[in-house]
Design an enzyme around this catalytic site. Structure first.
Site, PDB file in Angstrom:
ATOM      1  N   ASP A   6       0.855  -1.186   0.000  1.00  0.00           N
ATOM      2  CA  ASP A   6       0.000   0.000   0.000  1.00  0.00           C
ATOM      3  C   ASP A   6       0.892   1.237   0.000  1.00  0.00           C
ATOM      4  OD1 ASP A   6      -3.246   0.297   0.831  1.00  0.00           O
ATOM      5  OD2 ASP A   6      -2.037   2.117   1.037  1.00  0.00           O
ATOM      6  N   VAL A  26       1.477   1.769  -6.977  1.00  0.00           N
ATOM      7  CA  VAL A  26       1.188   0.810  -8.049  1.00  0.00           C
ATOM      8  C   VAL A  26       1.363   1.402  -9.438  1.00  0.00           C
ATOM      9  CG1 VAL A  26      -0.374  -0.591  -6.646  1.00  0.00           C
ATOM     10  CG2 VAL A  26      -1.309   1.301  -8.022  1.00  0.00           C
ATOM     11  N   TYR A  28     -13.734   6.310 -13.431  1.00  0.00           N
ATOM     12  CA  TYR A  28     -13.721   5.090 -12.629  1.00  0.00           C
ATOM     13  C   TYR A  28     -14.343   3.931 -13.399  1.00  0.00           C
ATOM     14  CZ  TYR A  28     -14.791   1.979  -8.675  1.00  0.00           C
ATOM     15  OH  TYR A  28     -14.887   0.908  -7.824  1.00  0.00           O
ATOM     16  N   LYS A  68     -12.536   0.529 -14.758  1.00  0.00           N
ATOM     17  CA  LYS A  68     -13.002  -0.774 -14.287  1.00  0.00           C
ATOM     18  C   LYS A  68     -13.547  -1.624 -15.429  1.00  0.00           C
ATOM     19  CE  LYS A  68     -12.023  -0.208  -9.920  1.00  0.00           C
ATOM     20  NZ  LYS A  68     -10.936  -1.005  -9.304  1.00  0.00           N
ATOM     21  N   THR A 104     -16.561   0.742   2.975  1.00  0.00           N
ATOM     22  CA  THR A 104     -15.111   0.903   3.119  1.00  0.00           C
ATOM     23  C   THR A 104     -14.816   2.386   3.334  1.00  0.00           C
ATOM     24  OG1 THR A 104     -14.654   1.354   0.778  1.00  0.00           O
ATOM     25  CG2 THR A 104     -14.786  -0.964   1.448  1.00  0.00           C
ATOM     26  N   THR A 160     -15.966   4.670   0.505  1.00  0.00           N
ATOM     27  CA  THR A 160     -17.388   4.957   0.319  1.00  0.00           C
ATOM     28  C   THR A 160     -18.032   5.589   1.549  1.00  0.00           C
ATOM     29  OG1 THR A 160     -18.045   2.749   1.079  1.00  0.00           O
ATOM     30  CG2 THR A 160     -17.617   3.014  -1.276  1.00  0.00           C
TER      31      THR A 160
END
Length: 248
Positions: A37, A64, A155, A159, A190, A193
């Protein structure tokens, strides 16, 4: 217990939310976990919890979007555990902007993290999986990769591309016993959200057929299945965990 015994798994975005739940569950099921992370301070709390529970895990700071960091993560995994059997591309961000509101730097940031970061990880982990005689690549997409969502254009674009990419990789590397599947969560409680859904009851009725949202563990158990040999004949598939959102 023991569904992942002997397997080595890299999980990105593992400091909280779905990634943290996946890391903890994988370790509990016998995997050696490399949790990564960008927020390494919080990540190490997850690692400490895993170790306190008897699991085997290391935590590595990881952007990443960096090709060099991906190379380092995979090399350190191989150095520490000898191989890579599973990669869970979980790291992701979103931006609640319409197409007209969005700035291109926002678009590029989301594409870099949500799509390109997964591409880089797959590119460099596949040769290690070929050496190991196979593996499981699990890309965390979204129901936004299946249906349109207002105010989430970059987004959903990322995705949706990740969903298609998973299918192509499944076709390309099936001969090497490398399975590639995508997971499509719905509304999951999470940190990402937390501020989005103020009136929970309204959203339950709008976005699920169940009177509650999902939690990270609901997704983690689906990811566990795809990582395990229980799903050995499953590749190029989409595992939808959305409480019935896409059933209508």
């Amino acid at each position: 217990m023991g569904r992942l015994t002997g397997k080595v798994a890299i999980i990105t975005g593992a400091a909280n939310g779905m990634g943290a739940s996946e890391a903890k569950l994988f370790a509990k099921e016998g995997a050696k976990v490399v949790a990564t992370d960008i927020n390494d301070n919080v990540l190490h709390e997850v690692i400490n919890e895993i170790k306190a529970d008897g699991g085997d895990a290391i935590g590595l700071k990881h952007n990443v979007t960096s090709e060099e960091e991906w190379k380092q993560i995979i090399q350190e995994t191989v150095n520490h555990y000898g191989k890579v059997d599973v990669l869970v591309n979980n790291a992701g961000v979103s931006s609640p902007k319409t197409m007209a509101q969005m700035e291109m730097d926002e678009w590029n940031k989301i594409m870099d993290i949500d799509l390109n970061g997964c591409v880089i990880g797959m590119k460099y982990v596949i040769p290690e999986m070929q050496k190991a005689g196979g593996g499981s690549l699990i890309n965390i997409s979204s129901i936004g990769g299946l249906v349109g969502m207002a105010g989430s254009s970059p987004y959903t674009a990322a995705k949706g591309a990740l969903r298609s990419l998973s299918k192509s990789a499944a076709v390309e590397y099936g001969k090497d016993k490398i399975r590639v599947n995508s997971v499509h969560p719905g509304i999951i409680e999470t940190p990402m959200t937390a501020d989005t859904f103020k009136d929970a009851e309204v959203y339950y009725k709008t976005f699920t057929q169940l009177p509650y949202f999902g939690n990270p563990e609901d997704v983690a158990y689906g990811v566990l299945f795809l990582a395990s040999d229980e799903s050995r004949f499953m590749t190029g598939a989409e595992l939808v965990i959305d409480g019935g959102w896409t059933a209508l």
